[in-house]
Design an enzyme around this catalytic site. Sequence first.
Site, short mmCIF file in Angstrom:
data_model
loop_
_atom_site.label_atom_id
_atom_site.label_comp_id
_atom_site.label_asym_id
_atom_site.label_seq_id
_atom_site.Cartn_x
_atom_site.Cartn_y
_atom_site.Cartn_z
N GLY A 86 4.97 1.77 -9.54
CA GLY A 86 4.25 1.98 -8.08
C GLY A 86 2.95 2.55 -8.64
O GLY A 86 2.59 3.51 -7.65
N GLY A 131 -0.01 2.59 -6.02
CA GLY A 131 0.04 3.12 -4.83
C GLY A 131 -0.53 4.58 -4.64
O GLY A 131 -1.17 5.23 -5.56
N MET A 155 0.84 7.82 -4.36
CA MET A 155 1.31 8.64 -5.38
C MET A 155 1.03 8.24 -6.87
O MET A 155 0.57 8.93 -7.61
CB MET A 155 2.81 8.95 -5.12
CG MET A 155 2.85 9.79 -3.95
SD MET A 155 2.48 11.42 -4.09
CE MET A 155 3.27 11.73 -5.50
N THR A 173 10.65 8.22 -4.95
CA THR A 173 10.94 7.32 -3.66
C THR A 173 11.84 7.49 -2.83
O THR A 173 12.81 8.00 -3.42
CB THR A 173 11.22 5.82 -4.28
OG1 THR A 173 9.99 5.20 -5.29
CG2 THR A 173 11.14 4.88 -3.30
N HIS A 195 4.16 12.81 9.28
CA HIS A 195 3.77 11.98 8.27
C HIS A 195 2.57 10.86 8.89
O HIS A 195 2.77 10.61 9.69
CB HIS A 195 4.72 11.21 7.38
CG HIS A 195 5.44 12.14 6.39
ND1 HIS A 195 6.54 12.86 6.96
CD2 HIS A 195 5.26 12.51 5.12
CE1 HIS A 195 7.05 13.38 5.95
NE2 HIS A 195 6.14 13.47 4.89
N HIS A 196 1.84 10.37 7.75
CA HIS A 196 0.94 9.49 8.05
C HIS A 196 1.69 8.01 8.72
O HIS A 196 2.86 7.78 8.30
CB HIS A 196 -0.10 9.01 6.93
CG HIS A 196 0.89 8.58 5.80
ND1 HIS A 196 1.39 7.37 5.56
CD2 HIS A 196 1.52 9.33 4.81
CE1 HIS A 196 2.20 7.25 4.44
NE2 HIS A 196 2.08 8.39 3.90
N LYS A 207 3.75 5.42 6.52
CA LYS A 207 4.92 5.86 5.95
C LYS A 207 6.11 4.91 6.40
O LYS A 207 6.43 4.70 7.65
CB LYS A 207 5.54 7.32 6.20
CG LYS A 207 6.70 7.82 5.49
CD LYS A 207 7.01 9.31 5.24
CE LYS A 207 8.15 9.71 4.83
NZ LYS A 207 8.48 9.33 3.22
#
Length: 244
Positions: free
Chosen positions: A11, A14, A16, A89, A144-145, A148
């Site tokens: 990932g 991404g 993160m 994750t 959260h945004h 998500k």
Amino acid sequence: MTSPIRLAVVGAQGRMGARICALASSDPRFAIIAALDRDSVAPKTPAPQGESAQRASELDVIIDFSNPSGTALAIDLASSTSAALLVGTTGLDAALRERLGALATKVAVLQAANTSLGVAVLRHLVTRAAAMLPGWEIDIVEQHHSRKLDAPSGTALALADAIRAGGAAIDPERIHAVRAGDIIGEHVVQFAGPGETLRLEHVAVNRDLFVHGALRAAAWLRGRPAGAYTIAEALGLHESPAGG
Ligand code: NAD
């Protein structure tokens, strides 16, 4: 000086993963051996081959912040290289959780819905509060945004486990998820009793706090025997008998 911890990041492109790569690259404790994302692991070029396969077999720790298909890839990679696996994750289904359990008989595995130190402490506090406030009504509110994918958040589910570890019950409909704007992650556990309300809250102000926790946990995982570990153990918090 000990040799750098050889990392693969799943990932890697991404929100993160990119920060993990950025911070690990500037940290002498780590060497990034593989940065994998959807393109680098497309079905036509699945497992690392030739020189990359040899490099992958030299991994110490795989860090996965992707989505469930990326976690499946990370499990395969850990299985074939014997590297330790840190899964950040969230939204994993029962089959993937089962695969992680089976993997933990072969390598060190740490699955953490939240790698922040503050949330690890919050979980302990929530367990204590739930035990000390019998009969109070409990709600979890997480924000959260809007990009998500999973709801409620893995952290909210972990907080629900922390409530149960304190001997209290929480109904799924009392876990409230808000998806809005660019909110990185906010969690409130509210205990409401006669004439008073107690709120325990954690607010993430940037993503790097998760990255610091993840890198600290990755360093802790290197060379550990096979087993399933918790983020509280990796961050050096004492586990309470009521749960971690
Ligand atoms: P993101 O959408 O920005 O990044 C996910 C990345 O994974 C993308 O670059 C995507 O291309 C890649 N990806 C998807 N499928 C893949 C596959 N099969 N193989 C390799 N790469 C693949 O998401 P994000 O905000 O970085 O969050 C990633 C995950 O981490 C989410 O599940 C999120 O809930 C979780 N998260 C956990 C913590 C924690 O502390 N544990 C903190 C923040 C986010």
